[in-house]
Design a protein around this motif. Sequence first.
Motif, PDB file in Angstrom:
ATOM      1  N   TYR A  71      38.037  51.874  22.872  1.00 54.16           N
ATOM      2  CA  TYR A  71      36.890  50.984  22.775  1.00 54.16           C
ATOM      3  C   TYR A  71      36.121  51.196  21.479  1.00 54.16           C
ATOM      4  O   TYR A  71      36.067  52.290  20.934  1.00 54.16           O
ATOM      5  CB  TYR A  71      35.910  51.239  23.936  1.00 54.16           C
ATOM      6  CG  TYR A  71      36.350  50.607  25.219  1.00 54.16           C
ATOM      7  CD1 TYR A  71      35.905  49.349  25.577  1.00 54.16           C
ATOM      8  CD2 TYR A  71      37.219  51.265  26.074  1.00 54.16           C
ATOM      9  CE1 TYR A  71      36.317  48.759  26.756  1.00 54.16           C
ATOM     10  CE2 TYR A  71      37.635  50.689  27.250  1.00 54.16           C
ATOM     11  CZ  TYR A  71      37.177  49.435  27.585  1.00 54.16           C
ATOM     12  OH  TYR A  71      37.584  48.857  28.753  1.00 54.16           O
ATOM     13  N   ARG A 118      27.297  48.209  21.023  1.00 57.96           N
ATOM     14  CA  ARG A 118      27.147  47.623  22.347  1.00 57.96           C
ATOM     15  C   ARG A 118      27.797  46.245  22.458  1.00 57.96           C
ATOM     16  O   ARG A 118      28.411  45.913  23.471  1.00 57.96           O
ATOM     17  CB  ARG A 118      25.661  47.530  22.714  1.00 57.96           C
ATOM     18  CG  ARG A 118      25.435  47.125  24.165  1.00 57.96           C
ATOM     19  CD  ARG A 118      24.145  47.711  24.671  1.00 57.96           C
ATOM     20  NE  ARG A 118      23.864  47.278  26.039  1.00 57.96           N
ATOM     21  CZ  ARG A 118      22.983  47.852  26.844  1.00 57.96           C
ATOM     22  NH1 ARG A 118      22.313  48.889  26.417  1.00 57.96           N
ATOM     23  NH2 ARG A 118      22.761  47.401  28.053  1.00 57.96           N
ATOM     24  N   SER A 119      27.695  45.418  21.405  1.00 57.29           N
ATOM     25  CA  SER A 119      28.294  44.087  21.475  1.00 57.29           C
ATOM     26  C   SER A 119      29.809  44.173  21.592  1.00 57.29           C
ATOM     27  O   SER A 119      30.430  43.426  22.357  1.00 57.29           O
ATOM     28  CB  SER A 119      27.899  43.268  20.235  1.00 57.29           C
ATOM     29  OG  SER A 119      28.351  43.910  19.055  1.00 57.29           O
ATOM     30  N   ARG A 178      31.376  46.717  22.837  1.00 62.07           N
ATOM     31  CA  ARG A 178      31.635  47.286  24.155  1.00 62.07           C
ATOM     32  C   ARG A 178      31.640  46.174  25.206  1.00 62.07           C
ATOM     33  O   ARG A 178      32.497  46.128  26.085  1.00 62.07           O
ATOM     34  CB  ARG A 178      30.565  48.328  24.501  1.00 62.07           C
ATOM     35  CG  ARG A 178      30.651  49.594  23.664  1.00 62.07           C
ATOM     36  CD  ARG A 178      29.367  50.380  23.710  1.00 62.07           C
ATOM     37  NE  ARG A 178      29.080  50.880  25.032  1.00 62.07           N
ATOM     38  CZ  ARG A 178      27.925  51.471  25.368  1.00 62.07           C
ATOM     39  NH1 ARG A 178      26.977  51.600  24.472  1.00 62.07           N
ATOM     40  NH2 ARG A 178      27.739  51.902  26.599  1.00 62.07           N
ATOM     41  N   LYS A 179      30.647  45.256  25.092  1.00 61.45           N
ATOM     42  CA  LYS A 179      30.593  44.137  26.031  1.00 61.45           C
ATOM     43  C   LYS A 179      31.837  43.260  25.920  1.00 61.45           C
ATOM     44  O   LYS A 179      32.432  42.853  26.920  1.00 61.45           O
ATOM     45  CB  LYS A 179      29.347  43.296  25.760  1.00 61.45           C
ATOM     46  CG  LYS A 179      28.032  43.889  26.262  1.00 61.45           C
ATOM     47  CD  LYS A 179      26.882  42.974  25.897  1.00 61.45           C
ATOM     48  CE  LYS A 179      25.565  43.514  26.440  1.00 61.45           C
ATOM     49  NZ  LYS A 179      25.512  43.344  27.906  1.00 61.45           N
ATOM     50  N   ASP A 208      32.691  54.753  28.329  1.00 57.36           N
ATOM     51  CA  ASP A 208      33.059  53.334  28.396  1.00 57.36           C
ATOM     52  C   ASP A 208      34.539  53.159  28.715  1.00 57.36           C
ATOM     53  O   ASP A 208      34.929  52.349  29.560  1.00 57.36           O
ATOM     54  CB  ASP A 208      32.791  52.662  27.043  1.00 57.36           C
ATOM     55  CG  ASP A 208      31.369  52.161  26.918  1.00 57.36           C
ATOM     56  OD1 ASP A 208      30.656  52.142  27.925  1.00 57.36           O
ATOM     57  OD2 ASP A 208      30.973  51.804  25.801  1.00 57.36           O
ATOM     58  N   LEU A 229      29.466  51.376  30.245  1.00 57.24           N
ATOM     59  CA  LEU A 229      28.763  50.109  30.325  1.00 57.24           C
ATOM     60  C   LEU A 229      28.769  49.494  31.725  1.00 57.24           C
ATOM     61  O   LEU A 229      27.748  48.935  32.151  1.00 57.24           O
ATOM     62  CB  LEU A 229      29.370  49.139  29.308  1.00 57.24           C
ATOM     63  CG  LEU A 229      28.477  48.000  28.834  1.00 57.24           C
ATOM     64  CD1 LEU A 229      27.142  48.516  28.321  1.00 57.24           C
ATOM     65  CD2 LEU A 229      29.186  47.203  27.760  1.00 57.24           C
ATOM     66  N   GLU A 239      25.117  48.610  33.258  1.00 58.60           N
ATOM     67  CA  GLU A 239      24.709  47.244  33.569  1.00 58.60           C
ATOM     68  C   GLU A 239      24.453  47.042  35.063  1.00 58.60           C
ATOM     69  O   GLU A 239      23.633  46.204  35.445  1.00 58.60           O
ATOM     70  CB  GLU A 239      25.752  46.265  33.039  1.00 58.60           C
ATOM     71  CG  GLU A 239      25.828  46.320  31.512  1.00 58.60           C
ATOM     72  CD  GLU A 239      26.569  45.148  30.907  1.00 58.60           C
ATOM     73  OE1 GLU A 239      27.496  44.639  31.578  1.00 58.60           O
ATOM     74  OE2 GLU A 239      26.239  44.770  29.781  1.00 58.60           O
ATOM     75  N   SER A 297      22.167  55.407  27.478  1.00 64.31           N
ATOM     76  CA  SER A 297      23.436  55.285  28.197  1.00 64.31           C
ATOM     77  C   SER A 297      23.822  56.603  28.853  1.00 64.31           C
ATOM     78  O   SER A 297      24.930  57.123  28.672  1.00 64.31           O
ATOM     79  CB  SER A 297      24.556  54.822  27.254  1.00 64.31           C
ATOM     80  OG  SER A 297      25.679  54.381  27.985  1.00 64.31           O
ATOM     81  N   ALA A 304      34.545  42.663  28.759  1.00 63.17           N
ATOM     82  CA  ALA A 304      34.746  41.293  29.228  1.00 63.17           C
ATOM     83  C   ALA A 304      36.220  40.947  29.241  1.00 63.17           C
ATOM     84  O   ALA A 304      36.734  40.300  30.160  1.00 63.17           O
ATOM     85  CB  ALA A 304      33.976  40.321  28.338  1.00 63.17           C
TER      86      ALA A 304
END
Length: 457
Positions: free
Chosen positions: A423, A427-428, A430-431, A403, A302, A306, A284, A435
């Motif tokens: 945050y 990673r999950s 963070r997603k 992030d 992120l 992405e 990252s 979202a």
Amino acid sequence: MPKLTKSVVDKSPTRESQYTIWCSELKGFGAFIMPSGTRTYFVDYRNANNVRRRMKLGRHGAVTAEQARTLAIQALAEVAKGNDPLENRNSARKSIAVKELCELYIKELEQGRILGKGGRPKKTSTKSTDLGRINRHIIPLIGKMLVTRLTKADVTTMMKDIMAGKTRQSEKTGKLRGRSIVRGGHGVANRTVGLLGGILSYARDELGIIEINPAHGVRKPKDSVRTRRLNEDEYRALGRILENAALDDRYTRTTELIRMLALTGCRRSEVIEIRWSEIDSAGSAFRLDDTKEGQSVRPIGLPVLEYFDERRSDGAEDISPYAFPGRNDDKAFGSFPRHWEKIFKGTELEDVTAHVLRHSFASMANDLGFTEITIAALLGHASGSITSRYVHTLDSALIMAADTVSGYIQALIEGAELSFTHYALDRSSRKAALARFLAPRPDSAPTVAPNEERLAA
């Protein structure tokens, strides 16, 4: 000592203090070794008045051992004729004008022997800027003056002339539709005096032409502090402007570049010229090989990660080594300045620059409660940054910070109404957090902190 050769000089170790090595075959020919590792050839002799003189012949590397030996033999031949080669050299040097001094400096600059930040040779972009200031300001204003007669008053007059715009001009370049616009002003005057100070230090320390640098102590104008930053409404306006511009296929790549500048806080050139090899998806981070501060590691949020992951999955990495290639895939994108001007012309953000996006990123990080040292790491500043050297992994706190800032800015660009939040690090989470940030919602709906449910659980 044996005969003084390249091998002998190369193998001579550095010590805590300067020392001298002599050539066994040519009396008076030697080299001194500095603690810094610099090695310089010289010739030692006594002139007609029996005064011992030592004349430098050149740095090891700039001249070879054999070239230095030839120069030493020539100097000793002059001594045998009753001449003093060092005095003759000094007399010749003392008659040179500022323009000639600048030409000598430029030659050293182009050969990488003028050092910049951190003791590294100056970058290509810095050398180009220096050449512009020399040729468009210093030489036109004081180029005919003798270096030895240059005074602090002369430097001050030059500075004021630049401030007043005396050297302002606009001229065509060799590029298609290219034009070079030279402006004056306080900032240009300040930096030009600083460059002149470096040139005169070279004249003092390397050439021995002067003993006092007349640029030192000149009262320079204070640079105007750039405080322009985007507020939340302006970030939303930025999103609308980019969305409209992207409808024209010509500007699609430029709008993506601008978005990456906003979400990373990177300098313009760092994003435009970034290579796929410098984008560390697993870590990252951007691992930049060559920046203003040298090698640099930047944590990326992120949304940025992405974006590049998606580009990679589309095969962009196989097309060009650059993430943002130009018309020729082996070169970086080159139309950015022209596109930027067209995208923002006539909008409420017409005054925004790439630096404003960088400053806004830092300001947003401050708004979100991050410390100065964390912000310095996010921006890649050398002072106070733990990422100023080429580290292998980044602290999770830095990734969380990236992030937070990039996610918040991304949400604003997408038109969201937000409140400050934090945050999770995995990673999950963070997603999930991003979202929630990016999910469409009515303008009147209250904003829920992305980690509120996780904290409650």
